[in-house]
Design an enzyme around this catalytic site. Structure first.
Site, short mmCIF file in Angstrom:
data_model
loop_
_atom_site.label_atom_id
_atom_site.label_comp_id
_atom_site.label_asym_id
_atom_site.label_seq_id
_atom_site.Cartn_x
_atom_site.Cartn_y
_atom_site.Cartn_z
CG ASN A 29 -1.84 1.12 1.34
OD1 ASN A 29 -1.85 1.98 0.45
ND2 ASN A 29 -2.62 1.16 2.39
CG HIS A 79 -13.53 2.97 3.29
ND1 HIS A 79 -14.34 3.90 3.90
CD2 HIS A 79 -12.26 3.29 3.65
CE1 HIS A 79 -13.60 4.74 4.59
NE2 HIS A 79 -12.33 4.40 4.46
NE ARG A 136 -6.48 0.88 0.40
CZ ARG A 136 -6.90 1.07 1.62
NH1 ARG A 136 -6.08 0.89 2.62
NH2 ARG A 136 -8.14 1.42 1.85
NE ARG A 145 -11.33 12.07 5.33
CZ ARG A 145 -11.21 10.82 4.92
NH1 ARG A 145 -12.05 10.32 4.05
NH2 ARG A 145 -10.24 10.07 5.39
CD GLU A 197 -9.37 -1.42 4.20
OE1 GLU A 197 -9.57 -0.74 3.20
OE2 GLU A 197 -9.15 -0.93 5.31
#
Ligand code: AMP
Length: 398
Positions: free
Chosen positions: A7, A180, A90, A241, A385
């Site tokens: 990643n 996601h 990823r 956010r 993940e």
């Protein structure tokens, strides 16, 4: 079969080496501060951890150092890099092009590059990681791109189209993409297995609640809707956010606070969310502590998060004509019993009978947290993940 998962960020490369036949993680770590100075943290299973501060001028050097660590005679876990059957990467954005993971070739690299404007922070770094592996690994080692957006590509046009002038949406590829995806795919499949049910027969609402949070509605084995949008700013309010706000607030603040587009972008992404509201922290552990000590704005931020999440769950039940399963995952979803309860409170009308006893204190474990009589089964499924990327990679190269 041994699969390396990478990643890559702009100055880092997180990695895990899996023995996919057993699911075991043989080694994992992070190459950080690439292009600055360099720090490799390496954790082999059953051996001493190892940290190197050799300089890492670029990603190619970083990947080479990771491979060297994996085959090192003292702390290595494989004898030779040729044991790595494939590398799974990823990749943030596959645009409208990929609804599945793909084996990387020149066309795939071209599309990852074409999607740079949609994922300006991540896609360039993801491609650099792929090219660094191509340079350093034995020729012919397959590489697989696993896109964060892919799972959501099955959404119908009515779910992904924004009510903007159509020509502008087409010109700039503006639409809901969602993120996601690897996690939503993994936990939705896993919960069906866990419950012993057929994936395609279930209406599932997946709640990935972490530093970034998103929801997905999965019906007939396909994603029907998701809460993040063109970017990961949309949906529920998050650590820093905003999530969904009235879009007119953007020009209002830009005019009145004399902010540039970049400054506004920073305000929306980095200075808002539960941290912006509470003035305390983006971390839910800090918020819960502050709220327990009587901090009203911390409590307000927690209440907003639970309320907005509940509204998304309700809207997805409406969109799918009901729900069979609600599943919580990621840092907050796996660890905070209070937030899971708060989000499910008041959902009795749609058939949720929450089980406090099963929920209280539950952390990081697969479990059912609704009563046996509940029409909707509420579950916790820890996401993984990296393992999902390794499994996708293995499926494609086998
Ligand atoms: P993730 O992005 O999935 O790694 O989730 C990270 C977030 O999960 C952190 O910012 C925390 O807000 C939250 N988190 C992790 N552990 C806990 C915990 N034990 N209690 C409350 N929140 C937690």
């Amino acid at each position: 079969m041994k699969i390396l998962v990478i990643n890559c960020g702009s100055s880092s490369a997180k990695f895990q080496l899996f023995d996919i036949d057993t699911g075991a993680v043989l080694a994992k770590g992070n190459a950080e501060r690439i292009g600055i100075d360099g720090k490799l943290t390496y954790k082999p299973a059953g051996k001493e951890d190892f940290v190197s501060t050799e300089p890492m001028p670029d990603h190619k050097v970083a990947v080479q150092m990771i491979l060297d660590a994996l085959v090192d005679k003292d702390h290595g876990v494989i004898a030779d890099v040729s044991e790595i059957a494939a590398v799974g990467h990823r990749v943030l954005h596959g645009g409208k092009y990929y609804s599945e993971s793909v084996i990387v070739d020149d066309d795939v690299k071209r599309i990852i590059r074409e999607c740079f404007p949609l994922g300006p922070l991540h896609n360039p770094a993801n491609l650099i990681g792929i090219e660094a592996c191509e340079d350093v690994l034995p020729a012919g080692t397959p590489q697989v791109a696993v896109f964060d957006t892919a799972f959501h590509q099955t959404m119908p046009a009515k779910a992904y189209t924004y009510a903007l002038p159509y020509e502008l949406s087409e010109k700039y590829s503006i639409r809901r993409y969602g993120f996601h995806g690897t996690s939503h795919r993994y936990v939705s499949h896993r919960v069906a297995d866990f419950l012993g049910k057929n994936y395609e027969d279930l209406k599932i609402i997946t709640c990935h609640l972490g530093n970034g949070s998103s929801f997905a509605a999965v019906k007939d084995g396909k994603c029907q809707d998701t809460s993040m949008g063109l970017t990961p700013l949309a949906g529920i309010c998050m650590g820093t956010r905003t999530g969904d706000i009235d879009p007119a607030i953007v020009p209002f603040l830009m005019k009145n606070e004399n902010l540039s587009a970049d400054e506004m972008d920073t305000l929306l992404n980095k200075k808002s969310g539960v941290e912006g509201v509470s003035g305390v922290s983006s971390d839910f552990r800090d918020l819960e502590k502050a709220a327990n000590e009587g901090n009203e704005r911390a409590q307000l931020a927690l209440d907003m998060f639970a309320y907005q999440g509940k509204k998304i769950i309700g809207s997805y039940a409406a969109a799918m004509g009901g729900a069979d399963v609600i599943v919580f995952t990621a840092g907050i979803g796996e660890n905070t019993d209070k937030m899971r309860k708060a989000m499910c409170e008041g959902l009795e009308y749609m058939g949720v009978e929450f089980d406090d006893e099963a929920n209280n204190g539950l952390r990081g474990k697969e479990a059912i947290i609704s009563k046996p009589s509940s029409k909707v089964t509420v579950c916790v499924i820890p996401t993984n993940e990296e393992l999902a990327i390794a499994q996708e990679t293995e499926r494609l190269v086998r």
